[in-house]
Enzyme design. Structure first.
Site, PDB file in Angstrom:
ATOM      1  N   HIS A 154      -7.095   2.587   2.778  1.00  0.00           N
ATOM      2  CA  HIS A 154      -6.718   1.242   2.335  1.00  0.00           C
ATOM      3  C   HIS A 154      -5.237   1.217   2.002  1.00  0.00           C
ATOM      4  O   HIS A 154      -4.680   2.164   1.455  1.00  0.00           O
ATOM      5  CB  HIS A 154      -7.595   0.758   1.178  1.00  0.00           C
ATOM      6  CG  HIS A 154      -7.293   1.305  -0.180  1.00  0.00           C
ATOM      7  ND1 HIS A 154      -6.351   0.735  -1.025  1.00  0.00           N
ATOM      8  CD2 HIS A 154      -7.833   2.337  -0.869  1.00  0.00           C
ATOM      9  CE1 HIS A 154      -6.328   1.390  -2.169  1.00  0.00           C
ATOM     10  NE2 HIS A 154      -7.208   2.376  -2.104  1.00  0.00           N
TER      11      HIS A 154
ATOM     12  N   ASP B 184      -2.391   5.716  -4.897  1.00  0.00           N
ATOM     13  CA  ASP B 184      -3.581   4.900  -4.610  1.00  0.00           C
ATOM     14  C   ASP B 184      -3.174   3.576  -3.975  1.00  0.00           C
ATOM     15  O   ASP B 184      -2.995   2.593  -4.689  1.00  0.00           O
ATOM     16  CB  ASP B 184      -4.359   4.662  -5.904  1.00  0.00           C
ATOM     17  CG  ASP B 184      -5.667   3.925  -5.691  1.00  0.00           C
ATOM     18  OD1 ASP B 184      -6.116   3.829  -4.546  1.00  0.00           O
ATOM     19  OD2 ASP B 184      -6.230   3.436  -6.685  1.00  0.00           O
TER      20      ASP B 184
ATOM     21  N   GLU C 238      -9.180  -3.489  -0.543  1.00  0.00           N
ATOM     22  CA  GLU C 238     -10.119  -2.479  -1.023  1.00  0.00           C
ATOM     23  C   GLU C 238     -10.281  -2.584  -2.534  1.00  0.00           C
ATOM     24  O   GLU C 238     -11.383  -2.426  -3.064  1.00  0.00           O
ATOM     25  CB  GLU C 238      -9.631  -1.077  -0.634  1.00  0.00           C
ATOM     26  CG  GLU C 238     -10.612   0.050  -0.927  1.00  0.00           C
ATOM     27  CD  GLU C 238     -10.431   0.711  -2.285  1.00  0.00           C
ATOM     28  OE1 GLU C 238     -11.183   1.656  -2.597  1.00  0.00           O
ATOM     29  OE2 GLU C 238      -9.540   0.281  -3.062  1.00  0.00           O
ATOM     30  N   GLU C 239      -9.172  -2.865  -3.206  1.00  0.00           N
ATOM     31  CA  GLU C 239      -9.189  -2.903  -4.671  1.00  0.00           C
ATOM     32  C   GLU C 239     -10.003  -4.075  -5.223  1.00  0.00           C
ATOM     33  O   GLU C 239     -10.318  -4.099  -6.409  1.00  0.00           O
ATOM     34  CB  GLU C 239      -7.759  -2.954  -5.222  1.00  0.00           C
ATOM     35  CG  GLU C 239      -6.897  -1.751  -4.863  1.00  0.00           C
ATOM     36  CD  GLU C 239      -7.318  -0.456  -5.558  1.00  0.00           C
ATOM     37  OE1 GLU C 239      -8.334  -0.477  -6.283  1.00  0.00           O
ATOM     38  OE2 GLU C 239      -6.633   0.565  -5.371  1.00  0.00           O
TER      39      GLU C 239
ATOM     40  N   HIS D 231      -4.054   3.214 -11.200  1.00  0.00           N
ATOM     41  CA  HIS D 231      -4.081   1.757 -11.392  1.00  0.00           C
ATOM     42  C   HIS D 231      -3.084   1.296 -12.447  1.00  0.00           C
ATOM     43  O   HIS D 231      -3.354   0.365 -13.211  1.00  0.00           O
ATOM     44  CB  HIS D 231      -5.500   1.284 -11.752  1.00  0.00           C
ATOM     45  CG  HIS D 231      -6.417   1.217 -10.580  1.00  0.00           C
ATOM     46  ND1 HIS D 231      -7.678   0.693 -10.644  1.00  0.00           N
ATOM     47  CD2 HIS D 231      -6.252   1.604  -9.286  1.00  0.00           C
ATOM     48  CE1 HIS D 231      -8.258   0.750  -9.459  1.00  0.00           C
ATOM     49  NE2 HIS D 231      -7.410   1.311  -8.621  1.00  0.00           N
TER      50      HIS D 231
END
Length: 313
Positions: A121, A133, A167-168, A283
């Site tokens: 992603h 990420d 995706e998140e 995150h």
């Protein structure tokens, strides 16, 4: 990697898939992946991460779904692939009232009825640039794809790469792709490999244990480095392999850890700091280009190529 949602991991794991090829078939029918797979330049992977960081910095500090930063990220990756000779396509979808994009890149040639697919992603959360990420996975498969082109690799099976959007927000982009794929096309995907967070600053070496053939491929690679691996439990069902697995596609992948804390035994095996998260910037705004362990990124990027070459030959 998306935030954990109660019950989602269990739902994503309900279908167990057995390998379509036995281990002995791989060893007897295909060249050794170790001999075939080239070294992936970690400097080039880090260069892609620097570009993603610059994109985020120029677009409000993130590359989230629906943002200018995400679209610029897609444009950057697509431009590299188009120049290298891939056939690329953008798939649009809508989530939360905003337009999202999946980028699909096919390398010409190979048996179209047997597809090996690698995906990551590309979106970040709103809170930061998302360099581990999941710039890390996205950059690693980008450089692997560019190396396919540089080497003019002629795989037996067809190679496809994908960069997923949203995706998140709950695996939106990859779910859209799988849902829209006709059943006969879905059945042609023999392996889906997922790479989500592979450069964590306090890294672990986690291998998905969903499909035994894919799992063994990765474990063989790390065994050659004398690196212990563990099954991925923290990220199970929380990334873009889940829609493929639910559809009956054999899946596998790598993960270097998120907000779980490294144990003393893991620190003994892998180095790093026990009692600290694998990625303390998970995150968060501090998930920047400095939030990467170069050694883990190097090993894992080479593992991507090892699996792509080994499973497609």
């Amino acid at each position: 990697m998306k935030l954990s949602v109660p019950g989602r991991a269990a739902a994503a794991a309900v279908i167990a898939v057995t390998g379509l090829l036995t281990t002995s078939a791989i060893s007897s029918a295909a060249p050794s992946p170790t001999a075939a797979a080239p070294d992936i330049s970690v400097a080039n992977v880090q260069g892609h991460l620097s570009q993603l960081q610059s994109i985020a910095s120029s677009n409000g500090g993130n590359r989230a779904h629906g943002s200018a930063g995400y679209k610029a990220s897609i444009d950057y990756v697509k431009g590299k692939l188009d120049e290298a000779g891939f056939t690329t396509s953008l798939q649009e979808f809508t989530s939360n009232g905003k337009t999202g994009y999946n980028l699909i890149a096919d390398w010409p040639g190979g048996d179209a009825d047997q597809v090996v697919m690698a995906g990551s992603h590309l979106d970040s959360v709103d809170e930061g640039p998302g360099i581990n990420d999941n710039g890390s996975g996205s950059a690693a498969i980008l450089e692997t794809a560019l190396t396919v082109a540089k080497e003019q690799y002629k795989p037996t099976k067809h190679l496809r790469f994908a960069w997923w959007g949203a995706e998140e927000l709950g695996l939106v982009g990859s779910s859209h792709y799988v849902d829209k794929l006709p059943a006969d096309e879905r059945s042609k995907i023999k392996d889906y490999l997922n790479f989500d967070m592979i450069g964590s600053p306090n890294p672990g070496y986690f291998v998905y244990d969903d499909d035994p053939t894919i799992e063994k491929t990765f474990k063989d690679f790390y065994g050659g480095l004398d690196l212990a691996t563990e099954p991925d439990e923290e990220g199970d069902g929380r990334s873009d392999h889940a829609p493929f697995k639910d559809a009956g596609v054999p899946v596998g992948g790598l993960f270097s850890g998120a907000d779980y804390k490294k144990t003393a035994e893991q620190a003994q095996n892998w180095g790093g700091t026990a009692g600290e998260p694998f990625d303390k910037c998970y995150h968060s705004a501090c998930d920047t280009a400095s939030n990467i362990d170069g050694t883990a990124l190097d090993h894992n990027s080479d593992a991507v190529a090892y699996a792509v070459w080994g499973l497609s030959s």
